[in-house]
Design an enzyme around this catalytic site. Sequence first.
Site, PDB file in Angstrom:
ATOM      1  N   ASP A  34       2.436 -12.739  -7.306  1.00 15.28           N
ATOM      2  CA  ASP A  34       1.460 -13.424  -8.164  1.00 15.28           C
ATOM      3  C   ASP A  34       2.050 -13.660  -9.559  1.00 15.28           C
ATOM      4  OD1 ASP A  34       1.350 -10.814  -9.042  1.00 15.28           O
ATOM      5  OD2 ASP A  34      -0.834 -10.617  -8.862  1.00 15.28           O
ATOM      6  N   SER A  35       3.312 -13.252  -9.755  1.00 15.17           N
ATOM      7  CA  SER A  35       4.058 -13.656 -10.957  1.00 15.17           C
ATOM      8  C   SER A  35       4.127 -15.174 -11.045  1.00 15.17           C
ATOM      9  CB  SER A  35       5.473 -13.066 -10.944  1.00 15.17           C
ATOM     10  OG  SER A  35       6.119 -13.327  -9.715  1.00 15.17           O
ATOM     11  N   ASP A  73       1.550 -11.347  -2.240  1.00 17.74           N
ATOM     12  CA  ASP A  73       0.650 -10.553  -3.087  1.00 17.74           C
ATOM     13  C   ASP A  73      -0.810 -10.924  -2.849  1.00 17.74           C
ATOM     14  OD1 ASP A  73       2.124  -8.766  -4.604  1.00 17.74           O
ATOM     15  OD2 ASP A  73       2.484 -10.179  -6.237  1.00 17.74           O
ATOM     16  N   LYS A 102       1.087  -7.237  -0.225  1.00 16.69           N
ATOM     17  CA  LYS A 102       1.273  -6.229  -1.280  1.00 16.69           C
ATOM     18  C   LYS A 102       0.013  -6.150  -2.124  1.00 16.69           C
ATOM     19  CE  LYS A 102       4.285  -6.852  -4.903  1.00 16.69           C
ATOM     20  NZ  LYS A 102       3.411  -6.791  -6.076  1.00 16.69           N
ATOM     21  N   GLU A 104      -1.750  -3.892  -5.582  1.00 13.54           N
ATOM     22  CA  GLU A 104      -1.463  -2.984  -6.698  1.00 13.54           C
ATOM     23  C   GLU A 104      -2.431  -1.803  -6.722  1.00 13.54           C
ATOM     24  OE1 GLU A 104      -1.263  -5.075 -10.452  1.00 13.54           O
ATOM     25  OE2 GLU A 104       0.166  -6.545  -9.658  1.00 13.54           O
ATOM     26  N   GLU A 169       7.283  -0.428 -10.464  1.00 17.33           N
ATOM     27  CA  GLU A 169       7.631  -1.349 -11.564  1.00 17.33           C
ATOM     28  C   GLU A 169       7.642  -0.600 -12.896  1.00 17.33           C
ATOM     29  OE1 GLU A 169       5.515  -5.056 -11.559  1.00 17.33           O
ATOM     30  OE2 GLU A 169       6.269  -5.625 -13.539  1.00 17.33           O
TER      31      GLU A 169
END
Length: 251
Positions: A34-35, A73, A102, A104, A169
Amino acid sequence: MKLRGEKISCLTAYDASFSALIDKAGVDVILVGDSLGMVIQGHTTTVPVLMDTMVYHTRCVSRARERALVIADLPFLSYATEAAAAVNTARLMQDGGAHMIKLEGARPDLVAFLVEQGVPVCGHLGLQPQSINRLGGYKVQGRAPVDADKIMQDALALEAAGSSLLVLECVPASLAGAISQRLKIPVIGIGAGLDCDGQVLVLYDVLNIGIGKRPRFSRDFMQGAGSIEAALQNYHKAVKNTEFPAIEHSF
Ligand code: KIV
């Protein structure tokens, strides 16, 4: 690969052309991160990224890759409940063609739920960009012993819940090394030092074509490469040979 001590290389991609180039360079894993909210859409955080956008870019990437594993993501608040996570995971895997999703945070119950449905899950601890408005900035996480211990315990809980992979991260290299040793599943680091089982970077940082300042933990692989293909191969080799990250890329 972890068992035989081979480092895992991973790069982000958001479109078919770069997906194909990364795949041909031999990189093991492509992350549709999602960057993309920052490097493609020009936002200052990943928070505005929508589910539809993730599905669209995951589909573009999946179509062009032949070999590499594709992780996508789940974006901000798309997995707030089990029901939402199930619907949105189905979109990333069925419409998008992702092999793994993925998410978070320390959400072992949600991971266990998804794993029970047959979904391979990658966790993401340390700096969690979707929580940036709570964190107040992109800072190294886990410096204080109490915070380091929390990240270690969360990592163990995600593994016990059935996660297949873990991204760490922006954490001190010593902590990432300890977690990588303790966990059986592979730990992929970004700003987490050399002792992780693999490395991931944002493609635009590797090619030095980002809008903002390149993060300290990244490296411009275009330097001396001569072509994008060579830069991608050099990144892959540098991860495999443990030439990247160096001390200056670590905390
Ligand atoms: O969105 C992303 O690109 C990521 C990586 C930075 C790990 O999550």
